[in-house]
Design a protein around this motif. Structure first.
Motif, PDB file in Angstrom:
ATOM      1  N   THR A  97       0.820  -1.198   0.000  1.00  0.00           N
ATOM      2  CA  THR A  97       0.000   0.000   0.000  1.00  0.00           C
ATOM      3  C   THR A  97       0.853   1.247   0.000  1.00  0.00           C
ATOM      4  O   THR A  97       0.501   2.253  -0.615  1.00  0.00           O
ATOM      5  CB  THR A  97      -0.905   0.006   1.233  1.00  0.00           C
ATOM      6  OG1 THR A  97      -1.240  -1.323   1.531  1.00  0.00           O
ATOM      7  CG2 THR A  97      -2.142   0.793   0.986  1.00  0.00           C
ATOM      8  N   CYS A  98       1.981   1.188   0.689  1.00  0.00           N
ATOM      9  CA  CYS A  98       2.875   2.341   0.696  1.00  0.00           C
ATOM     10  C   CYS A  98       3.425   2.578  -0.702  1.00  0.00           C
ATOM     11  O   CYS A  98       3.542   3.724  -1.142  1.00  0.00           O
ATOM     12  CB  CYS A  98       4.027   2.119   1.672  1.00  0.00           C
ATOM     13  SG  CYS A  98       3.498   2.272   3.368  1.00  0.00           S
ATOM     14  N   ILE A  99       3.750   1.493  -1.412  1.00  0.00           N
ATOM     15  CA  ILE A  99       4.218   1.636  -2.785  1.00  0.00           C
ATOM     16  C   ILE A  99       3.131   2.293  -3.623  1.00  0.00           C
ATOM     17  O   ILE A  99       3.378   3.240  -4.377  1.00  0.00           O
ATOM     18  CB  ILE A  99       4.613   0.263  -3.371  1.00  0.00           C
ATOM     19  CG1 ILE A  99       5.774  -0.311  -2.547  1.00  0.00           C
ATOM     20  CG2 ILE A  99       4.987   0.375  -4.839  1.00  0.00           C
ATOM     21  CD1 ILE A  99       6.110  -1.745  -2.873  1.00  0.00           C
ATOM     22  N   ALA A 100       1.898   1.811  -3.451  1.00  0.00           N
ATOM     23  CA  ALA A 100       0.773   2.382  -4.184  1.00  0.00           C
ATOM     24  C   ALA A 100       0.633   3.864  -3.853  1.00  0.00           C
ATOM     25  O   ALA A 100       0.363   4.687  -4.728  1.00  0.00           O
ATOM     26  CB  ALA A 100      -0.515   1.640  -3.853  1.00  0.00           C
ATOM     27  N   PHE A 101       0.864   4.202  -2.586  1.00  0.00           N
ATOM     28  CA  PHE A 101       0.756   5.595  -2.165  1.00  0.00           C
ATOM     29  C   PHE A 101       1.804   6.456  -2.856  1.00  0.00           C
ATOM     30  O   PHE A 101       1.517   7.563  -3.317  1.00  0.00           O
ATOM     31  CB  PHE A 101       0.911   5.695  -0.645  1.00  0.00           C
ATOM     32  CG  PHE A 101       0.943   7.098  -0.131  1.00  0.00           C
ATOM     33  CD1 PHE A 101      -0.214   7.863  -0.096  1.00  0.00           C
ATOM     34  CD2 PHE A 101       2.126   7.665   0.299  1.00  0.00           C
ATOM     35  CE1 PHE A 101      -0.181   9.164   0.363  1.00  0.00           C
ATOM     36  CE2 PHE A 101       2.158   8.963   0.761  1.00  0.00           C
ATOM     37  CZ  PHE A 101       1.004   9.721   0.789  1.00  0.00           C
ATOM     38  N   ALA A 102       3.030   5.903  -2.959  1.00  0.00           N
ATOM     39  CA  ALA A 102       4.103   6.659  -3.602  1.00  0.00           C
ATOM     40  C   ALA A 102       3.744   6.943  -5.055  1.00  0.00           C
ATOM     41  O   ALA A 102       3.901   8.069  -5.544  1.00  0.00           O
ATOM     42  CB  ALA A 102       5.409   5.880  -3.513  1.00  0.00           C
ATOM     43  N   VAL A 103       3.227   5.918  -5.749  1.00  0.00           N
ATOM     44  CA  VAL A 103       2.823   6.091  -7.147  1.00  0.00           C
ATOM     45  C   VAL A 103       1.735   7.156  -7.246  1.00  0.00           C
ATOM     46  O   VAL A 103       1.748   8.025  -8.122  1.00  0.00           O
ATOM     47  CB  VAL A 103       2.329   4.754  -7.726  1.00  0.00           C
ATOM     48  CG1 VAL A 103       1.769   4.945  -9.125  1.00  0.00           C
ATOM     49  CG2 VAL A 103       3.451   3.732  -7.731  1.00  0.00           C
ATOM     50  N   ASP A 104       0.817   7.101  -6.298  1.00  0.00           N
ATOM     51  CA  ASP A 104      -0.300   8.031  -6.265  1.00  0.00           C
ATOM     52  C   ASP A 104       0.188   9.476  -6.139  1.00  0.00           C
ATOM     53  O   ASP A 104      -0.270  10.359  -6.854  1.00  0.00           O
ATOM     54  CB  ASP A 104      -1.200   7.655  -5.081  1.00  0.00           C
ATOM     55  CG  ASP A 104      -2.578   8.244  -5.218  1.00  0.00           C
ATOM     56  OD1 ASP A 104      -3.081   8.300  -6.355  1.00  0.00           O
ATOM     57  OD2 ASP A 104      -3.145   8.626  -4.189  1.00  0.00           O
ATOM     58  N   SER A 105       1.126   9.703  -5.242  1.00  0.00           N
ATOM     59  CA  SER A 105       1.622  11.068  -5.044  1.00  0.00           C
ATOM     60  C   SER A 105       2.384  11.540  -6.269  1.00  0.00           C
ATOM     61  O   SER A 105       2.302  12.700  -6.663  1.00  0.00           O
ATOM     62  CB  SER A 105       2.553  11.159  -3.841  1.00  0.00           C
ATOM     63  OG  SER A 105       2.214  10.240  -2.886  1.00  0.00           O
ATOM     64  N   TRP A 106       3.139  10.604  -6.886  1.00  0.00           N
ATOM     65  CA  TRP A 106       3.875  10.945  -8.096  1.00  0.00           C
ATOM     66  C   TRP A 106       2.899  11.406  -9.182  1.00  0.00           C
ATOM     67  O   TRP A 106       3.108  12.424  -9.834  1.00  0.00           O
ATOM     68  CB  TRP A 106       4.670   9.718  -8.552  1.00  0.00           C
ATOM     69  CG  TRP A 106       5.247   9.849  -9.921  1.00  0.00           C
ATOM     70  CD1 TRP A 106       6.379  10.521 -10.273  1.00  0.00           C
ATOM     71  CD2 TRP A 106       4.704   9.314 -11.125  1.00  0.00           C
ATOM     72  NE1 TRP A 106       6.576  10.432 -11.607  1.00  0.00           N
ATOM     73  CE2 TRP A 106       5.573   9.699 -12.172  1.00  0.00           C
ATOM     74  CE3 TRP A 106       3.570   8.546 -11.420  1.00  0.00           C
ATOM     75  CZ2 TRP A 106       5.341   9.338 -13.488  1.00  0.00           C
ATOM     76  CZ3 TRP A 106       3.340   8.172 -12.736  1.00  0.00           C
ATOM     77  CH2 TRP A 106       4.214   8.562 -13.751  1.00  0.00           C
TER      78      TRP A 106
END
Lengths: 553, 330
Positions: free
Chosen positions: A258-267
């Motif tokens: 989920t943290c990875i998904a969050f990083a992609v989301d912010s990018w």
């Protein structure tokens, strides 16, 4: 000019202070419980510090690692299927004149109106060992990845549709007009306007669907069979073996993807330029071929879902599946099963509390982080906190609440088992989707409203009430009902927190199914479904009412 | 004078409220449909006490009690698996109390200790739930012994509870080991595993899966089957020859309760005729041997000499071993 700047600055500081309130809410509702999880994951069950040995023993365990890869595999498949189907549906709903549009929009959301276990019962009725369709299939095993993927798609599709409809609604209709004036064909318009302007919404939807699937416990419990998955691993550690410390460890491992998904989301958010400067209610011209294609393509998944849900309603009305198909209402006599109707009323109370308070607090949080220049650290921190609940399985959040608040020194201790703590937990649990949806809407509104209001010496709260709220009322309405039905149907988040006087209908359904009373579980689920349908009727009525007034505006 | 009057008024109010209902928070795993009869029978003879149930499966109740360790919310655990109570005892969550009528209870079903921490109410034993229709459809004979279940003719037709999440599953695992010794028991489970369609999270589920025809045979308990048979499920119950595992519903006081007297009254009531009669309705096997039903006696005789303390001590190691072999190997 100088004085205007001064006034605007003043409201900035006030806004910064105001942002502390939702921050405080999330600090207590999410961060402290999660911190307790962290503490539990590095201590043993007696509270002794053991460092990272839980984590190393996790990754040394081939079986547990395979549970992780199973969960990721299933979630990726569900995300691909669910988001692409949802995008087609959302596009059809917003950009075509398909037949029965408002019906489709209402019906596709039916899985939101029932606990996630409800469609699973339907899949069992249809594809289980004695399923209506199973007898025509050879070598079909529902219990395993197939069942979890099917259940996951049904469960997540409405979430994705809700988000993508909001996204597509926000695409400035003048872009299409400009594109056709410049001679762009339908396909070119789709790529350069629709896709380009909704890519952020699509990524967010992927993120939501992926984590919902990763963390849902109900579907995995009923349909995974012997296919190990992380959500059920947590259950086995905590419920089966009372190994809280390993349960906490696995929960934290669930947070990694989920943290990875969050990083992609912010990018994606950074890449995305400010999209439209104005929200205009979209009207689309008729086009017989396109409309018929979309009517067919969009109604097909919808009808399949309705079949799965409908078969459960049917199952609640027959004497004993699969042997006695005579009609009966006996399954609705909840007194006979020792529950009565109280759980149902309790669910209504909780849902109302969550909807009213939750809409207010998520809107305020989103407004303060997207449209007010507060400290970037504060708003960044707020965004991070707001997205955190999405990655935490309800069961785990519920447990974390007990770790955090069920101790003599906690201010929430005396409220254990009351509606207050249930509502607190549910709002925190459902925070992310509501917050993301509001962000989607609010970032689209012209940034100049507040500046204009400010230069006219209108207090900012008046600008909010007079301009921002009316312009986002469709989203506000969507979120209100989203929170209401979710609180009505949520199981995992509250299963540890309900008390003697706050037993909820959704929990009762799970208990009934466990006791082998699938018909009574179907009946209780159907009652929730009917309630939510009435609520949905009200929702649609209000949308029509507000939609008209928006057009007049 | 006024002041004294005021104080005495306060005292009067306080004393009447203490005579009013004592609210007893009772955590239980007893099925919902049976709870009302326990509550009304107890409150009839103890009108000053009111029972407030918090009901959930054994695992959830145990986890809940452990999680609330720092600030217990429960006064009594009533109708909770004895092996769970042993875990709670080990964690120091139980208050020892020797209730009235302790001597009336079967020695198999009480904490045989000078300071007993729990008392048994009734027991339930392993039984096979067998779907008559599905057996007929596949033209299969009914299994009679544990060994029969490893016969390849039953491949993919059996559901069993998962020891890692179900008390019943763990009960079977320990029963086999206690009956046959470790090597033979694991060899048996290797064979059984080949026929299992699904390991379930709860102990009732295999029986309800058999009732629904999802499987032909559910390794479960006769007491769960009775409820389903009442609702006309086409299932038979078979007690496999060679001994069966069992577990009891028991009661204990939670340490730190604010209502110790009321809690003790509830424990005193466990040995009463009322509780024995209600227990008979559930499984036929009650802690008061004289009340047992004929079927209950039959199960009672087939029940192995279950060493709960041994099982509790080796719990995590046995479950880990089981999971490595049958769950995580997939």
């Amino acid at each position: 000019m100088l004085s205007v700047h001064f006034k605007c600055n003043q409201s900035r500081y006030l806004a910064g202070l105001l942002l502390l309130l939702p921050l405080l809410f999330l600090w207590n509702g999410v961060l402290i419980p999660v911190a307790q999880l962290l503490v539990r994951s590095v201590t043993d069950n007696n509270g002794q510090y053991i460092g990272l040995s839980n984590f190393s023993s996790y990754f040394a365990d081939v079986g547990l690692v395979s549970a992780l890869s199973h969960s990721v595999f299933v979630s990726v498949i569900v995300t691909l299927v669910s988001v692409s189907t949802a995008f087609t549906l959302a596009y059809g709903l917003v950009r075509s004149q398909l037949l029965g549009k408002s019906w489709l929009q209402a019906l596709i959301q039916i899985p939101l109106f029932v606990p996630s276990i409800f469609p699973c019962l339907g899949l069992i009725y249809l594809f289980g060992g004695q399923g209506i369709i199973s007898s025509y299939l050879t070598d079909f095993n529902l219990y395993g990845p197939v069942g979890v993927i099917l259940g996951g798609i049904i469960f997540t599709l409405p979430h994705a549709v809700l988000m993508l409809v909001t996204t597509l609604r926000g695409v400035d209709v003048r872009l299409y007009q400009a594109a056709s004036t410049l001679g762009a064909g339908a396909w070119r318009q789709f790529v350069t306007v629709t896709l380009a302007n909704s890519i952020y919404g699509i990524i967010s939807a992927c993120f939501v669907v992926f984590t919902l699937t990763m963390t849902d416990f109900g579907i995995a419990k009923v349909l995974a069979g012997n296919y190990s998955m992380l959500a059920t691993e947590i259950y086995k550690q905590v419920i089966g073996q009372q190994n809280f410390s390993m349960g906490a460890t696995i929960s934290l491992i669930l947070v990694i993807p989920t943290c990875i998904a969050f990083a992609v989301d912010s990018w994606a958010r950074k890449k995305q330029a400010r999209l439209a400067n104005n929200q205009i209610y979209q009207t689309v011209d008729k086009s017989p071929v396109r409309d018929w294609v979309f009517t067919l393509v969009c109604w097909l998944p919808c009808l399949l879902i309705i079949a799965v849900i409908g078969v459960v309603v049917w199952g609640s009305l027959i004497a004993y599946w699969p042997y006695d198909f005579s009609f009966t209402l006996a399954n609705y006599d909840f007194d006979a099963f020792g529950y009565g109707w109280q759980p149902y009323w309790n669910s209504l109370i909780l849902a109302s509390l969550v909807a009213i308070l939750g809409t207010f607090i998520t809107f305020a949080s989103s407004y303060l982080t997207t449209r007010v220049d507060t400290s970037i650290y504060l708003s960044g921190f707020m965004r991070l906190l707001a997205l955190l609940p999405l990655s935490i399985p309800g069961t785990v959040l519920g447990l974390a609440y007990i770790f955090a608040f069920n101790r003599p020194d906690s201010w929430l201790n005396t409220l254990q088992g009351t509606f207050v703590i249930l509502a607190f937990n549910s709002i925190a649990h459902l925070f992310s989707v509501a917050y993301l949806t509001f962000n989607n809407t609010l970032t689209r509104l012209d940034a100049n409203y507040e500046r204009v209001g400010c230069s006219l010496s209108v207090p900012q709260w008046q600008t909010v009430m007079r301009v921002i709220v009316p312009l986002s009322k469709l989203s506000i309405l969507d979120i209100f009902f989203y929170l209401f039905v979710n609180a009505l149907t949520t199981v995992s988040a509250v299963v540890f927190l309900y008390g003697t006087h706050t037993v909820l209908a959704s929990v009762v359904i799970l208990n009934m199914d466990d006791a082998g009373n699938i018909a009574a579980a179907s009946a209780m689920g159907t009652v929730l479904l009917l309630t939510a349908l009435c609520v949905k009727g009200t929702h649609m009525f209000l949308i029509q009412l507000l939609g008209k007034s928006t057009r007049i505006l | 004078m006024k002041r004294i009057l005021f104080i005495s008024c306060c005292m009067a109010i306080a004393s009447t409220s203490s005579f009013a209902n004592t609210q007893l928070a009772v955590y239980t795993s007893i099925e919902n449909d049976r709870l009302a009869s326990y509550k009304s029978a107890f409150e009839k003879i103890n009108p000053e006490i009111e029972i407030n149930w918090v009901r959930d499966s054994t695992g959830v109740i145990t986890a809940k009690l452990l999680a609330e360790k720092a600030a217990p919310k429960a006064d009594v655990a009533f109708g909770v698996g004895a092996s769970s109570l042993l875990i709670l005892k080990k964690e120091g969550l139980l208050q020892s109390y020797k209730p009235m009528g302790y001597e009336l209870l079967s020695t198999k079903m009480r904490d045989n200790n000078s300071n007993p921490h729990w008392v048994g109410m009734d027991a339930w034993a392993t039984g096979l739930c067998i779907n008559k229709f599905v057996m007929k459809k596949h033209n299969l004979p009914s299994p009679k012994t544990w060994q029969d279940l490893t016969n390849p003719i039953y491949k993919g037709l059996i559901a069993a509870p998962n020891p890692a999440s179900s008390g019943s599953g763990f009960m079977n695992l320990t029963a086999w080991i206690q009956m046959w010794g470790e090597p033979k028991a694991w060899a048996y489970m290797d064979g059984l595993n080949k026929n299992i369609k699904m390991y379930t999270h709860s102990g009732t589920k295999p029986c309800s899966m058999a009732a629904q025809g999802e499987v032909a045979i559910g390794i479960s308990s006769s007491s769960f089957a009775d409820n389903l048979i009442k609702r006309r499920a086409p299932i038979d119950v078979v007690l496999p020859a060679g001994g069966i595992g069992w577990e009891m519903e028991a009661a204990a006081i939670i340490k730190g309760t604010q209502h110790l007297q009321a809690a003790q009254k509830l424990l005193d009531w466990v040995s009463s005729d009322d509780v024995a009669k209600l227990g008979v309705k559930f499984s036929g096997i009650t802690a008061r041997e004289s009340f047992m039903s004929a079927a209950g006696k039959k199960s009672y005789q087939a029940m192995i000499d279950n060493d709960l303390a041994w099982a509790a001590e080796h719990r995590s190691q046995l479950i880990e071993q089981w999971r490595q072999k049958y769950e995580l190997a997939n």
